[in-house]
Design an enzyme around this catalytic site. Structure first.
Site, PDB file in Angstrom:
ATOM      1  N   GLY A 118       6.917  -5.684  -8.209  1.00 14.22           N
ATOM      2  CA  GLY A 118       6.896  -6.653  -7.115  1.00 14.22           C
ATOM      3  C   GLY A 118       5.560  -6.718  -6.417  1.00 14.22           C
ATOM      4  CB  ALA A 119       3.695  -9.214  -4.829  1.00 11.49           C
TER       5      ALA A 119
ATOM      6  CG  ASP B 258      -1.458  -5.100  -8.936  1.00 13.08           C
ATOM      7  OD1 ASP B 258      -2.452  -5.408  -8.268  1.00 13.08           O
ATOM      8  OD2 ASP B 258      -0.395  -4.754  -8.423  1.00 13.08           O
TER       9      ASP B 258
ATOM     10  CE  LYS C 169       4.411  -3.403  -4.575  1.00  9.19           C
ATOM     11  NZ  LYS C 169       3.552  -3.211  -3.395  1.00  9.19           N
TER      12      LYS C 169
ATOM     13  CG  ASP D 193      -2.070  -1.021   1.051  1.00 13.40           C
ATOM     14  OD1 ASP D 193      -2.441  -1.353  -0.089  1.00 13.40           O
ATOM     15  OD2 ASP D 193      -2.546  -1.514   2.095  1.00 13.40           O
ATOM     16  CB  VAL D 194       4.310   2.296  -0.479  1.00 10.61           C
ATOM     17  CG1 VAL D 194       4.582   1.842   0.931  1.00 10.61           C
ATOM     18  CG2 VAL D 194       4.897   1.347  -1.503  1.00 10.61           C
TER      19      VAL D 194
ATOM     20  CE  LYS E 170       1.650  -7.213  -8.387  1.00  6.41           C
ATOM     21  NZ  LYS E 170       2.061  -6.118  -7.500  1.00  6.41           N
TER      22      LYS E 170
END
Length: 233
Positions: free
Chosen positions: A117-118, A55, A15, A12-13, A38
């Site tokens: 990334g995840a 995503d 990405k 949650d930043v 992804k």
């Protein structure tokens, strides 16, 4: 041409938001054949009654060129959880060797690949506890680190940065997301740049403003940032 990862200091930043901005900027700058990949996504959503994933839906929605849908993702799981758990709940296994083969195959058809990334770097992908950072290290691709600008970001950013350089993974730059131009944020950004410069040269960066929603993506330009100049030179 440099293929690279977009990784976050935590979940949650932003990405995916930043990955889409990077994708659009690179597509526009050099008219490159740029795609996004992804490897693993979790958390099925419904849009107008149709099952989807946030995503890859964002990639398709905002790409400036048509994207090949089968090139966007390898593993998708319904439960919004850590990949190892989401896979287990569907009796599936994330094969990290398969991910490496997919990355290599994509490089034969695209000029530039942005691999998102995840979660954070140490999110586990399977029951063998292979983590995202292990896949990144095995790929030998550099990283753009996505972080926030508010309280706590110095610690989260430096922990992620130290983990990357300890594995010999090149950090190409930082994207500071959700910026509102207050004194604390400005100091956080300046402090992170000073602290990372202790280990390497000053990192290129981009600052992404906080916006009301995804609809603002076409209005945001990163073209003049030192990060984009580094990625396109």
């Amino acid at each position: 041409m440099t293929h690279f990862w977009m990784v976050g200091t935590d979940t949650d930043v932003g990405k995916t938001f930043c990955t889409v901005l990077m994708m659009r900027t690179l597509q526009l700058q050099k008219q490159r054949k740029v795609t996004v990949f992804k490897p693993v996504q979790t958390g099925q959503i419904y849009v107008n009654g149709e099952a989807s994933y946030y995503d890859t839906s964002m990639y398709k929605r905002f790409s400036l060129i048509p994207l090949e849908l089968h090139d966007l993702n390898s593993y998708s799981f319904k439960t919004p959880a850590s990949p190892h758990l989401a896979a287990r709940l569907e009796n599936a296994h994330i094969d990290c060797q398969k991910l490496q083969h997919t990355l290599q195959e994509l490089t034969t058809r695209y000029e530039q690949i942005i691999c998102e990334g995840a979660g954070g770097l140490f999110v586990p992908l399977n029951e063998q506890l292979d983590c995202l950072i292990d896949v990144i290290q095995a790929s030998s691709w550099p990283v753009v680190l996505v972080t926030k600008t508010g309280l706590g970001t110095i610690n989260h950013t430096m922990l992620s940065f130290e983990a990357l350089i300890s594995r010999g993974i090149q950090v190409k730059g930082i994207m500071f997301n959700s910026y509102t131009d207050c004194e604390m944020e400005n100091d956080n950004i300046a402090t992170i740049l000073r602290m990372t410069a202790i280990h390497t040269k000053e990192l290129p960066y981009a600052i992404v403003p906080k916006v009301a929603g995804e609809e603002a993506i076409p209005t945001i330009s990163l073209a003049e940032s030192s990060l984009i100049k580094e990625m396109t030179r």
